[in-house]
Enzyme design. Structure first.
Site, PDB file in Angstrom:
ATOM      1  N   HIS A 149      12.072  24.754  22.033  1.00  0.00           N
ATOM      2  CA  HIS A 149      12.329  23.312  22.123  1.00  0.00           C
ATOM      3  C   HIS A 149      11.730  22.533  20.952  1.00  0.00           C
ATOM      4  CE1 HIS A 149      14.394  22.733  26.001  1.00  0.00           C
ATOM      5  NE2 HIS A 149      13.813  23.887  26.315  1.00  0.00           N
TER       6      HIS A 149
ATOM      7  N   LYS B 231      19.648  25.242  20.999  1.00  0.00           N
ATOM      8  CA  LYS B 231      19.225  23.913  21.450  1.00  0.00           C
ATOM      9  C   LYS B 231      19.497  22.905  20.341  1.00  0.00           C
ATOM     10  CE  LYS B 231      16.467  25.790  25.088  1.00  0.00           C
ATOM     11  NZ  LYS B 231      15.362  26.711  25.345  1.00  0.00           N
TER      12      LYS B 231
ATOM     13  N   SER C 114       9.048  22.979  28.113  1.00  0.00           N
ATOM     14  CA  SER C 114      10.257  22.176  28.291  1.00  0.00           C
ATOM     15  C   SER C 114      10.282  21.388  29.591  1.00  0.00           C
ATOM     16  CB  SER C 114      11.483  23.079  28.232  1.00  0.00           C
ATOM     17  OG  SER C 114      11.455  24.017  29.285  1.00  0.00           O
TER      18      SER C 114
HETATM   19  C1  LIG Z   1      15.524  27.899  26.151  1.00  0.00           C
HETATM   20  C2  LIG Z   1      14.375  28.775  25.863  1.00  0.00           C
HETATM   21  C3  LIG Z   1      14.567  30.117  25.548  1.00  0.00           C
HETATM   22  C4  LIG Z   1      15.925  30.734  25.595  1.00  0.00           C
HETATM   23  O1  LIG Z   1      16.682  30.373  24.488  1.00  0.00           O
HETATM   24  P1  LIG Z   1      18.230  30.798  24.472  1.00  0.00           P
HETATM   25  O2  LIG Z   1      18.569  30.770  23.034  1.00  0.00           O
HETATM   26  O3  LIG Z   1      18.963  29.805  25.281  1.00  0.00           O
HETATM   27  O4  LIG Z   1      18.291  32.161  25.058  1.00  0.00           O
HETATM   28  C5  LIG Z   1      13.472  30.871  25.214  1.00  0.00           C
HETATM   29  N1  LIG Z   1      12.230  30.356  25.228  1.00  0.00           N
HETATM   30  C6  LIG Z   1      12.000  29.076  25.544  1.00  0.00           C
HETATM   31  C7  LIG Z   1      10.611  28.546  25.513  1.00  0.00           C
HETATM   32  C8  LIG Z   1      13.057  28.232  25.875  1.00  0.00           C
HETATM   33  O5  LIG Z   1      12.840  26.965  26.197  1.00  0.00           O
END
Ligand SMILES: *Cc1c(COP(=O)(O)O)cnc(C)c1O
Length: 393
Positions: free
Chosen positions: A209, A240, A181
């Site tokens: 992502h 997301k 990300s």
């Molecule tokens: C954002 C993210 C998470 C966490 O996800 P949430 O649902 O916000 O806890 C886990 N792994 C990666 C690679 C992320 O980018």
């Protein structure tokens, strides 16, 4: 001296280094524009890739579910029984993604904490991309397995580490982010799969992502690369692109069944609320109905990146709508972000330890919610601030 003096000193040194994170307050619903600290600004910050966080169909589904089923699940699913909505969500997600089964968690973070320690333990080894997300790293640490980092997206380095370490351990796991990300680059999953196959190692990808972004209509990285049935564990998030909250693990039925027995955040923490689950179901409906939002997201990303390059900005190595604007030192990135905010654009600076020292940046998160006009206003602000701060000519 008090026993908390060190905390005050640490906070002070963060401020001196330009690494202190001042969290802004959002006073409007999510969307292309936000009201932030009382000011209306273009939103280049959120992971609301498809604009679903405030989509009318999803809001309506959440509201209806509350009228019918209340709010809270009131206990952990494994002890007090699981609500039909959560079961339905898992079924629909499995159909959407074309996998045998899905289990959902409270977040993507919790999904990683649940999954990795359920698959490997003290006698085992994990091969982990050096730039993996914090929740993967924490999941690895929690498992007690030996963690061997390989160079970022470098399959040669992965194989070298496997050769040097594998024989000393009982079992092994390869784990990587799908989309990284901070840079927006994508893991070379087909080549990683070949290596996993060659050495008969479990393969896990965290596609937080990529869920709702990559693949046909947002079906994720496994779909993107046509690796159906080949990746053992695919972690995703519902917080997301899906616009709500929650995490998921998709894959073979036997692994999902095991996680229902041994995934500690599943066993010892309550599920997401009723409106969360209903909203996620409505998001699956929308994604199954049409690829329009996913297509718009990618078109917006391509446009914005191309225009930024034309202006003379370095947008790094992104292969996705994530657009990093590389600036170097953290104080410059922070100043750039403040000036953008004054110009009506909300885009956050990222510095160490979120990204390596000297690689501070502004990260622009493009969304299907942005109109062409929104993007053009954003580009104008970037040009103006970039010139003022001497980043572009
Ligand atoms: C954002 C993210 C998470 C966490 O996800 P949430 O649902 O916000 O806890 C886990 N792994 C990666 C690679 C992320 O980018």
């Amino acid at each position: 001296m008090s026993k908390l003096d060190w905390v005050t000193q640490e906070i002070e040194s963060l401020k001196t280094a330009g690494l202190y994170n001042r969290i802004r307050t959002i006073e409007s619903p999510q969307g292309a524009w936000l009201v932030v600290d009382g000011k209306k600004v273009i939103n280049f910050c959120s992971n609301n890739y498809l604009g679903l966080a405030n989509h009318p169909d999803i809001v309506a589904a959440a509201r209806k579910s509350v009228d019918e089923m209340g709010v809270g699940p009131a206990a952990v699913r494994s002890i007090a029984g699981t609500m039909s909505l959560h079961v339905e969500l898992e079924k629909r997600l499995a159909q959407f993604k074309g996998v045998e089964a899905v289990i959902t968690f409270q977040s993507g973070f919790a999904a990683n904490l649940a999954t990795i320690p359920a698959l490997v333990g003290k006698e085992d080894v994990i091969f982990s991309d050096r730039l993996n997300h914090a929740s993967i790293i924490d999941g690895c640490r929690l498992s007690g397995a030996k963690i061997v980092a390989y160079e970022h997206n470098d399959v040669k380095s992965l194989e070298e580490q496997i050769k040097a370490n594998l024989s000393q351990f009982r079992r092994a796991l390869i784990v990587t982010d799908g989309v990284f990300s901070m840079d927006g680059d994508i893991a070379p999953l087909p080549a990683i799969y070949e290596v996993a196959q060659k050495y008969d190692i479990l393969l896990m990808v965290d596609d937080a992502h990529g869920e709702g972004v990559l693949g046909n209509g947002g079906r994720g990285i496994v779909d993107h690369f046509g690796l159906h049935g080949k990746v053992d564990v695919e972690v995703g998030t519902l917080s997301k692109a899906f616009g709500v909250v929650g995490g998921l693990v998709a894959g073979k039925a036997v692994i999902i069944e095991w996680l229902r027995q041994r995934g500690r955040p599943f066993l010892f923490s309550s599920a997401v609320t009723v409106p969360d689950a209903a909203a996620c179901l409505a998001a699956v409906d929308l994604l199954e109905d049409s690829t329009q939002l996913v297509d718009k997201l990618w078109a917006n990303g391509r446009y914005f990146k191309a225009e930024m390059a034309t202006l003379g900005f370095n947008t790094g190595v992104s292969e996705t709508p994530i657009t990093p604007v590389m600036l170097g030192e953290a104080p410059l990135a922070q100043q750039f972000s403040r000036e953008l905010f004054d110009a009506g654009v909300f885009a956050m600076a990222l510095g160490f330890p979120t990204v390596p020292q000297g690689k501070a940046r502004i990260r622009v998160m493009i969304s299907a919610a942005h109109s062409r006009d929104d993007l053009d206003k954003g580009l104008e602000a970037f040009q103006q601030v970039g010139k003022k701060l001497g980043v572009i000519a």
